[in-house]
Design a protein around this motif. Structure first.
Motif, mmCIF file in Angstrom:
data_model
loop_
_atom_site.group_PDB
_atom_site.id
_atom_site.type_symbol
_atom_site.label_atom_id
_atom_site.label_comp_id
_atom_site.label_asym_id
_atom_site.label_seq_id
_atom_site.Cartn_x
_atom_site.Cartn_y
_atom_site.Cartn_z
ATOM 1 N N ARG A 209 36.906 50.082 45.460
ATOM 2 C CA ARG A 209 36.784 48.631 45.516
ATOM 3 C C ARG A 209 38.120 47.924 45.325
ATOM 4 N NH1 ARG A 209 35.153 43.598 47.011
ATOM 5 N NH2 ARG A 209 34.448 42.299 45.283
ATOM 6 N N PHE A 210 39.024 48.491 44.512
ATOM 7 C CA PHE A 210 40.254 47.788 44.156
ATOM 8 C C PHE A 210 41.077 47.342 45.373
ATOM 9 C CE2 PHE A 210 44.571 47.178 42.676
ATOM 10 C CZ PHE A 210 44.379 46.419 41.523
ATOM 11 N N LEU B 7 35.694 42.873 39.467
ATOM 12 C CA LEU B 7 35.583 43.422 40.823
ATOM 13 C C LEU B 7 34.175 43.308 41.383
ATOM 14 C CD1 LEU B 7 37.733 46.688 40.551
ATOM 15 C CD2 LEU B 7 38.366 44.542 41.667
ATOM 16 N N TYR C 9 43.479 40.790 48.812
ATOM 17 C CA TYR C 9 43.331 39.367 48.518
ATOM 18 C C TYR C 9 44.541 38.841 47.749
ATOM 19 C CZ TYR C 9 41.951 35.226 45.896
ATOM 20 O OH TYR C 9 41.937 33.974 45.318
ATOM 21 N N ALA C 10 44.909 39.527 46.666
ATOM 22 C CA ALA C 10 45.988 39.035 45.811
ATOM 23 C C ALA C 10 47.310 38.983 46.558
ATOM 24 C CB ALA C 10 46.109 39.919 44.575
ATOM 25 N N PHE D 103 37.817 37.020 42.206
ATOM 26 C CA PHE D 103 39.192 37.463 42.465
ATOM 27 C C PHE D 103 40.246 36.485 41.935
ATOM 28 C CE2 PHE D 103 38.352 40.578 46.231
ATOM 29 C CZ PHE D 103 37.758 41.456 45.343
ATOM 30 N N SER E 70 38.877 44.217 34.098
ATOM 31 C CA SER E 70 39.169 44.318 35.527
ATOM 32 C C SER E 70 37.952 44.827 36.297
ATOM 33 C CB SER E 70 40.359 45.256 35.757
ATOM 34 O OG SER E 70 41.513 44.774 35.100
ATOM 35 N N ASN F 243 33.681 38.908 45.001
ATOM 36 C CA ASN F 243 34.916 38.335 45.533
ATOM 37 C C ASN F 243 35.235 36.976 44.920
ATOM 38 O OD1 ASN F 243 34.847 40.574 47.149
ATOM 39 N ND2 ASN F 243 34.977 39.469 49.093
ATOM 40 N N ASP G 212 40.217 45.950 48.027
ATOM 41 C CA ASP G 212 39.772 44.620 48.460
ATOM 42 C C ASP G 212 40.500 43.544 47.659
ATOM 43 O OD1 ASP G 212 37.991 45.699 50.279
ATOM 44 O OD2 ASP G 212 36.258 45.517 48.952
ATOM 45 N N PHE G 213 40.574 43.750 46.342
ATOM 46 C CA PHE G 213 41.286 42.778 45.513
ATOM 47 C C PHE G 213 42.779 42.795 45.813
ATOM 48 C CE2 PHE G 213 44.022 42.205 41.796
ATOM 49 C CZ PHE G 213 43.841 40.838 41.604
ATOM 50 N N MET H 32 40.697 37.208 38.405
ATOM 51 C CA MET H 32 41.399 38.463 38.160
ATOM 52 C C MET H 32 42.899 38.293 38.339
ATOM 53 S SD MET H 32 40.380 42.260 39.381
ATOM 54 C CE MET H 32 41.332 43.707 38.910
#
Length: 494
Positions: free
Chosen positions: A260-261, A315, A267-268, A321, A311, A318, A263-264, A324
């Protein structure tokens, strides 16, 4: 093969026997539900509440009784009403009385339950046995124990596993000596499923439909296995494996986090104005750097385990995010204090004793957990190497290793026996109930189920997850119009 076959046949015999016990208990019941006002902490427009009595031990249906609190959001369109839709948001340990109204209004400010579904059903919520306004359980958890929560801490080495084992033993002892210890062997998924059938009987319905999320998928799978002919339309959203929330399921959190990470990170990297990095690789490196830093140099209120746990929770969706990003920037000691996203400690801490206690009652009562401390240490070492972001958390030891009572019955074996009426919804990259577990449940159901897999991340698909028209139409179409897909389907990212 012989041993596996023998175990399977024994499990099938137990399912038949326990279903028969539940049938006898249901037949003896005939109480009608008297709807009234909901408790003050539950009240929402249109929501009504009541309680029913159910057997503590379904092997002794005339024995001691406990209460199960239920709620109803009634259909306002009698001409279109099909029946009742029981809903469960997961857990175990989560309350459910407000959930029908939350679905109507849009959980977390998201999509709302369509009018076609609201017209088709009375939406029925319930606090499962042991939870909330039902007869509650407790482990008398201290505030510190509540802060630690129900997920074991990330273990850096074998010594951390030993340290956690002492904390786990303490919780198990408290559960065993609490005022609700008499309920220990009976707060299980199978008994909660039997309670659901008591709700069906009390409502005077020949069948129930069901919409369950997360752990609620296992509850729904057990119900429709025990009572296949009393199951109407069954939705299982973000599924556990067919063994429920056991040690194997918790070990899947490691690969789930790792899958999953990205995806973040993507985004970041696309967001301006923060120092985490401008590429996914840089964001990932920053996360690993901070995790290692707090592993080696914890500060009051934040160590590597807490850093990873926060964290992990962010997750799930979304929509979290941005939080996060703020969290990672806020705990980066290289940034000036003004850049940190500080959290106020002035608000009183929530009382999560019942939520966490009931989580342990169910997960420890459902399964036989490993008891070897060296075995946990080995699994932690393996998972920390394979899935360094979070693997050494789910494989760490918990109270179930020292639980004072053994499961009173074998697990219900999920099979393909029954009508084809189960629709499974699953994201490709779910950190909490990863695809690997859902695929095992899908295989166990055989032709009973169809699965719609979504090219998305996060925990939850219908209404609670990232909006996806293809996925939403599949669930609404089935609940409102009975359109079960002819085969498994895939929904592309939107």
């Amino acid at each position: 093969m012989r041993t596996v076959l023998s175990m399977a046949l024994a499990a099938m015999a137990v399912v038949s026997a326990t279903a028969g016990v539940a049938d006898a208990a249901t037949a003896a019941s005939g109480a009608s539900v008297q709807w009234g006002a909901c408790p003050a902490d539950v009240t929402k427009p249109g929501l009504q509440c009541s309680t029913i009595e159910v057997p503590l031990d379904y092997r002794r249906p005339d024995g001691r009784k406990i209460e199960v609190a239920i709620s109803r959001l009634a259909s306002q369109n009698p001409a279109k009403r099909r029946g009742v839709l029981l809903v469960n948001q997961g857990g175990p340990g989560e309350t459910g009385l407000r959930w029908p109204a939350d679905l109507r209004d849009g959980p977390g400010g998201g999509a709302k339950l369509p009018q076609s579904v609201l017209d088709s059903y009375d939406i029925i919520g319930f606090d499962p046995r042991g939870v909330g306004h039902s007869t509650p359980v407790t482990c008398d958890l201290t505030q510190e124990q509540q802060v630690r929560g129900n997920i074991p801490p990330y273990a850096r080495d074998a010594a951390d596993v030993v340290k956690q084992s002492e904390a786990a033993k303490a919780v198990a002892r408290q559960c065993a000596t609490s005022s609700s210890a008499w309920m220990l062997p009976y707060v299980t998924t199978a008994n909660t499923a039997r309670d659901m059938d008591q709700i069906r009987e009390a409502l005077g319905e020949p069948k129930i439909s069901y919409d369950g999320y997360s752990y609620g998928t296992y509850l729904g799978a057990v119900y429709t296995t025990l009572f296949p002919q009393r199951s109407d339309r069954i939705i299982l959203d973000s599924s556990l494996g067919p063994g429920g929330l056991d040690y194997d399921a918790m070990r899947l959190w490691g690969p789930g986090f790792q899958e999953r990470f990205p995806d973040f990170a993507e985004y970041a990297a696309a967001q301006p104005g923060h120092p985490l990095g401008t590429t996914p690789a840089q964001v990932t490196a920053k996360f690993n750097q901070l995790a290692d830093l707090y592993d080696r140099h914890p500060v009051p209120g934040l160590d590597g385990a807490a850093f990873r746990l926060v964290s992990f929770s962010l997750l799930y969706n979304n929509k979290a995010f941005p939080k996060m990003v703020n969290f990672l920037v806020g705990v980066d000691p290289s940034q000036p204090p003004a850049a940190a996203a500080k959290q106020s400690n002035d608000a009183p801490a929530a009382d999560n004793n019942n939520t966490i206690s009931s989580f342990f009652y169910v997960t420890c009562g459902d399964s036989s957990w490993p008891t070897s401390l060296p075995g946990y240490q080995l699994n932690v070492a393996v998972d920390r190497a394979r899935y360094p972001m979070f693997g050494a958390a789910g494989s760490n030891v918990g109270p179930c290793a020292y639980w004072p009572s053994k499961p009173v019955e074998p697990k219900v074996r999920i099979t393909g026996d029954g009508p084809s009426n189960v629709l499974m919804m699953q994201n490709l990259r779910d950190p909490a109930t990863p695809l690997a577990g859902a695929l095992k449940t899908r295989a166990a159901f055989g032709n009973r189920a169809r699965m719609v897999t979504v090219d998305g991340g996060g925990h939850g698909v219908y209404l609670v997850g990232q909006a996806n028209t293809c996925a939403s139409d599949a669930v609404t179409g089935y609940l409102a119009n009975g359109r079960l897909p002819a085969h498994d389907e895939f929904c592309a990212a939107e």
